[in-house]
Scaffold this motif. Sequence first.
Motif, mmCIF file in Angstrom:
data_model
loop_
_atom_site.group_PDB
_atom_site.id
_atom_site.type_symbol
_atom_site.label_atom_id
_atom_site.label_comp_id
_atom_site.label_asym_id
_atom_site.label_seq_id
_atom_site.Cartn_x
_atom_site.Cartn_y
_atom_site.Cartn_z
ATOM 1 N N ALA A 294 -29.085 -8.288 -2.285
ATOM 2 C CA ALA A 294 -28.036 -7.959 -1.393
ATOM 3 C C ALA A 294 -28.327 -6.756 -0.765
ATOM 4 N N ILE A 295 -29.051 -5.744 -1.365
ATOM 5 C CA ILE A 295 -29.278 -4.368 -0.778
ATOM 6 C C ILE A 295 -30.232 -4.290 0.251
ATOM 7 N N ILE A 296 -31.322 -5.276 -0.045
ATOM 8 C CA ILE A 296 -32.506 -5.436 0.731
ATOM 9 C C ILE A 296 -31.936 -6.160 2.015
ATOM 10 N N ARG A 297 -31.027 -7.090 2.055
ATOM 11 C CA ARG A 297 -30.497 -7.803 3.124
ATOM 12 C C ARG A 297 -29.876 -6.698 4.056
ATOM 13 N N GLU A 298 -29.181 -6.032 3.422
ATOM 14 C CA GLU A 298 -28.205 -4.875 4.088
ATOM 15 C C GLU A 298 -29.220 -3.787 4.585
ATOM 16 N N GLY A 299 -30.249 -3.630 4.149
ATOM 17 C CA GLY A 299 -31.025 -2.315 4.557
ATOM 18 C C GLY A 299 -30.724 -1.234 3.828
ATOM 19 N N ALA A 300 -29.735 -1.277 2.786
ATOM 20 C CA ALA A 300 -29.158 -0.024 2.271
ATOM 21 C C ALA A 300 -30.139 0.468 1.091
ATOM 22 N N THR A 301 -31.355 0.575 1.112
ATOM 23 C CA THR A 301 -32.157 0.783 -0.030
ATOM 24 C C THR A 301 -31.960 2.029 -0.873
ATOM 25 N N GLN A 302 -31.138 2.983 -0.220
ATOM 26 C CA GLN A 302 -30.702 4.140 -1.008
ATOM 27 C C GLN A 302 -29.684 3.838 -2.075
ATOM 28 N N LYS A 303 -29.150 2.697 -2.276
ATOM 29 C CA LYS A 303 -28.568 2.269 -3.276
ATOM 30 C C LYS A 303 -29.455 1.659 -4.279
ATOM 31 N N LEU A 304 -30.459 1.344 -4.137
ATOM 32 C CA LEU A 304 -31.466 0.878 -5.346
ATOM 33 C C LEU A 304 -31.527 1.663 -6.495
ATOM 34 N N TYR A 305 -31.335 2.953 -6.395
ATOM 35 C CA TYR A 305 -31.538 3.947 -7.549
ATOM 36 C C TYR A 305 -30.275 3.486 -8.642
ATOM 37 N N ASP A 306 -28.941 3.371 -8.000
ATOM 38 C CA ASP A 306 -28.022 3.062 -8.802
ATOM 39 C C ASP A 306 -28.109 1.666 -9.726
ATOM 40 N N VAL A 307 -28.718 0.779 -8.933
ATOM 41 C CA VAL A 307 -28.881 -0.708 -9.422
ATOM 42 C C VAL A 307 -29.865 -0.585 -10.488
ATOM 43 N N ILE A 308 -30.929 0.389 -10.321
ATOM 44 C CA ILE A 308 -31.932 0.205 -11.181
ATOM 45 C C ILE A 308 -31.528 0.940 -12.626
#
Length: 369
Positions: A294-308
């Motif tokens: 979902a993050i990749i589709r949105e283009g909101a890669t700054q949120k990846l830190y929280d998901v990892i």
Amino acid sequence: MATIDRFFQYLVENKGSDLHLSEGQPPKVRVHGGVSPIPGEDVLEGESFKNMLAEICEEKAFQTYLETGDLDFAYEMNEESRFRCNYLKQQHGLAAVFRLIPTEIASLEDLNLPPVIKEFGHMRSGLVLVTGPTGSGKSTTLAALLDYINSNFSRHIITVEEPIEFVHRNKRSIITQREVPIQTPSFSDGLRAALREDSDIVLVGEMRDLETISLALTAAETGLLVFGTLHTNNARKTVDRIIDVFPANQQAQVRTMLAASLKGVVAQLLCKRVDKPGRTAVNEIMFASTAVQAIIREGATQKLYDVITAGKGEGMQFMDESIWQKLQEGLISPEEAYMKAIDKTRFKRFLPAEQSALGVASGENPLGH
């Protein structure tokens, strides 16, 4: 025995990783991260140096190098010692850099890599990226992962490399290794051909241009398992790099393709050890969960830190967590941890006072939260 072999022998005996030869300089070797001259050797000069380089290289390839100024190939001194060779031209004349390639492929356990990396070997399709700067051990990690697949599954694996580094022998799988530009003109040509060669898995040595990245995404979508490498330091930068390669008007479509085909990212750095000579790998690991997609589709890669961070239970880990763990285990120094970390503030308090005088409060929480 080639004239250059005595330098290679010195490198092997001293457990070095790279040999640097440059006109106007004495030969130098990299041992455990530091570069130093080989004792008692003269400065490399003129015809004798040129002949030394020509001696281990195909005549036609050497002529191409003299015309273009660049050449990549592999050289085998003996059964135990293979080298990745890069010839270049520099300000004072000819030069070359050689990387020692271990002939025995280390296992994922030997490399002390997180066991969860094996899960990428069980996948049947999609894109898996192993990333990190030059010399961070990406090829070694990928070779170990391919060897794991080769030992446990019956697959047809095609590798497209420049040059071929680790030589794989067929175990349970069939491995076809192709070298750019000898057996195939480019990475994209090799990858395109692999789609017609009844392959299950394709390793693309470098995904450095739009055409190769685009083909890798298509191959992953059509049911192949594609392993590729990029020179990025973490999962977020890796996703951004792939999207940014494409023109702006294609980026939304590429985000959708990447969200569908990306299975995971393993980012890797090497840290100098303090417990014994050598280096140890630190890894960031991201699996493509529904949240990541979902993050990749949105283009909101700054949120990846929280998901990892939240995905620890599934085996995900942030790069700084891996560095923190190695520091806690006493394998690396506080200085090394600080230099390699993304969030420097977390590691500043462990530095000696004079280095810490950069202005960090001594009471800072070591976890940086």
